[in-house]
Scaffold this motif. Structure first.
Motif, PDB file in Angstrom:
ATOM      1  N   TRP A 105       0.830  -1.207   0.000  1.00 17.37           N
ATOM      2  CA  TRP A 105       0.000   0.000   0.000  1.00 17.37           C
ATOM      3  C   TRP A 105       0.865   1.259   0.000  1.00 17.37           C
ATOM      4  CZ3 TRP A 105      -4.397  -0.100  -1.995  1.00 17.37           C
ATOM      5  CH2 TRP A 105      -5.249  -1.196  -1.857  1.00 17.37           C
ATOM      6  N   HIS A 106       2.025   1.193   0.642  1.00 14.41           N
ATOM      7  CA  HIS A 106       2.949   2.326   0.574  1.00 14.41           C
ATOM      8  C   HIS A 106       3.413   2.536  -0.872  1.00 14.41           C
ATOM      9  CE1 HIS A 106       3.096   2.406   4.908  1.00 14.41           C
ATOM     10  NE2 HIS A 106       3.998   3.374   4.890  1.00 14.41           N
ATOM     11  N   ALA A 156       3.740   5.669  -5.691  1.00 17.97           N
ATOM     12  CA  ALA A 156       3.622   5.722  -7.155  1.00 17.97           C
ATOM     13  C   ALA A 156       2.586   6.764  -7.576  1.00 17.97           C
ATOM     14  CB  ALA A 156       3.249   4.342  -7.703  1.00 17.97           C
ATOM     15  N   MET A 157       1.475   6.809  -6.872  1.00 16.63           N
ATOM     16  CA  MET A 157       0.463   7.824  -7.197  1.00 16.63           C
ATOM     17  C   MET A 157       1.016   9.227  -6.965  1.00 16.63           C
ATOM     18  SD  MET A 157      -3.098   6.188  -5.836  1.00 16.63           S
ATOM     19  CE  MET A 157      -4.036   7.636  -6.313  1.00 16.63           C
ATOM     20  N   GLY A 158       1.729   9.423  -5.874  1.00 12.13           N
ATOM     21  CA  GLY A 158       2.322  10.731  -5.597  1.00 12.13           C
ATOM     22  C   GLY A 158       3.285  11.158  -6.692  1.00 12.13           C
ATOM     23  N   ILE A 159       4.127  10.236  -7.133  1.00 12.10           N
ATOM     24  CA  ILE A 159       5.070  10.537  -8.215  1.00 12.10           C
ATOM     25  C   ILE A 159       4.304  10.827  -9.502  1.00 12.10           C
ATOM     26  CG2 ILE A 159       6.880   9.561  -9.684  1.00 12.10           C
ATOM     27  CD1 ILE A 159       7.866   8.040  -7.132  1.00 12.10           C
ATOM     28  N   GLY A 160       3.261  10.049  -9.765  1.00 14.50           N
ATOM     29  CA  GLY A 160       2.440  10.279 -10.958  1.00 14.50           C
ATOM     30  C   GLY A 160       1.784  11.650 -10.947  1.00 14.50           C
ATOM     31  N   ALA A 208      -2.298  11.522  -1.509  1.00 14.59           N
ATOM     32  CA  ALA A 208      -2.249  10.158  -2.049  1.00 14.59           C
ATOM     33  C   ALA A 208      -1.261   9.303  -1.265  1.00 14.59           C
ATOM     34  CB  ALA A 208      -1.864  10.185  -3.533  1.00 14.59           C
ATOM     35  N   GLY A 209      -0.071   9.822  -1.077  1.00 16.51           N
ATOM     36  CA  GLY A 209       0.956   9.051  -0.384  1.00 16.51           C
ATOM     37  C   GLY A 209       0.581   8.720   1.052  1.00 16.51           C
ATOM     38  N   MET A 243      12.359   2.912   0.335  1.00 16.54           N
ATOM     39  CA  MET A 243      11.696   1.609   0.305  1.00 16.54           C
ATOM     40  C   MET A 243      11.124   1.337  -1.088  1.00 16.54           C
ATOM     41  SD  MET A 243       8.878   0.069   2.977  1.00 16.54           S
ATOM     42  CE  MET A 243       7.521   1.156   2.533  1.00 16.54           C
ATOM     43  N   PHE A 244      10.497   2.341  -1.678  1.00 16.06           N
ATOM     44  CA  PHE A 244       9.915   2.212  -3.012  1.00 16.06           C
ATOM     45  C   PHE A 244      10.993   1.854  -4.038  1.00 16.06           C
ATOM     46  CE2 PHE A 244       8.266   4.299  -6.968  1.00 16.06           C
ATOM     47  CZ  PHE A 244       7.150   3.490  -7.152  1.00 16.06           C
TER      48      PHE A 244
END
Length: 115
Positions: free
Chosen positions: A26-27, A32-36, A56-57, A89-90
């Motif tokens: 979930w992180h 990924a949504m935040g970067i998008g 989002a994050g 971590m991502f």
């Protein structure tokens, strides 16, 4: 809990606080949504969307701590290190380094069967 003084102490603590694969998953979704959102805002000039990166994050991260990990997010005690660690971590996940990092942090195999 003793106070953590250095980032090298914090990183293993952070991973232990994210010991369940679903929490990390979930992180990754939130990151990924935040970067998008960041990429979209930069390319479209819609700067008003930038706060949505944090929404989002943190939404996915905090919900995973409440529902999956059942612990208090490290963000509340160590906000900057937690923010940095979420991206670390991502990228460890994306590069296949997460299993090695989890092992070094002492996260058991049964709780880290997935990156």
């Amino acid at each position: 809990m003793k106070s953590i003084k250095t980032y090298s102490e914090f990183w293993p603590f952070y991973l232990r606080e994210h010991s369940k694969p679903a929490t990390r998953g979930w992180h990754y979704v939130g990151t990924a949504m935040g970067i998008g959102i960041l990429v979209f805002a930069v390319f479209t000039g819609r700067w008003w969307m930038l706060p949505l990166m944090l929404v989002a994050g943190y939404f996915f991260a905090w919900m995973s701590h409440a529902a999956v990990e059942k612990n208090r997010p490290a963000t509340f005690t160590y906000p900057l290190w937690s923010f940095i660690s979420d991206f670390k971590m991502f990228f460890c996940f994306l590069t296949g380094q997460m299993p090695k990092e989890l092992e070094k942090a002492g996260v058991t195999k049964s709780s880290s069967t997935s990156q």
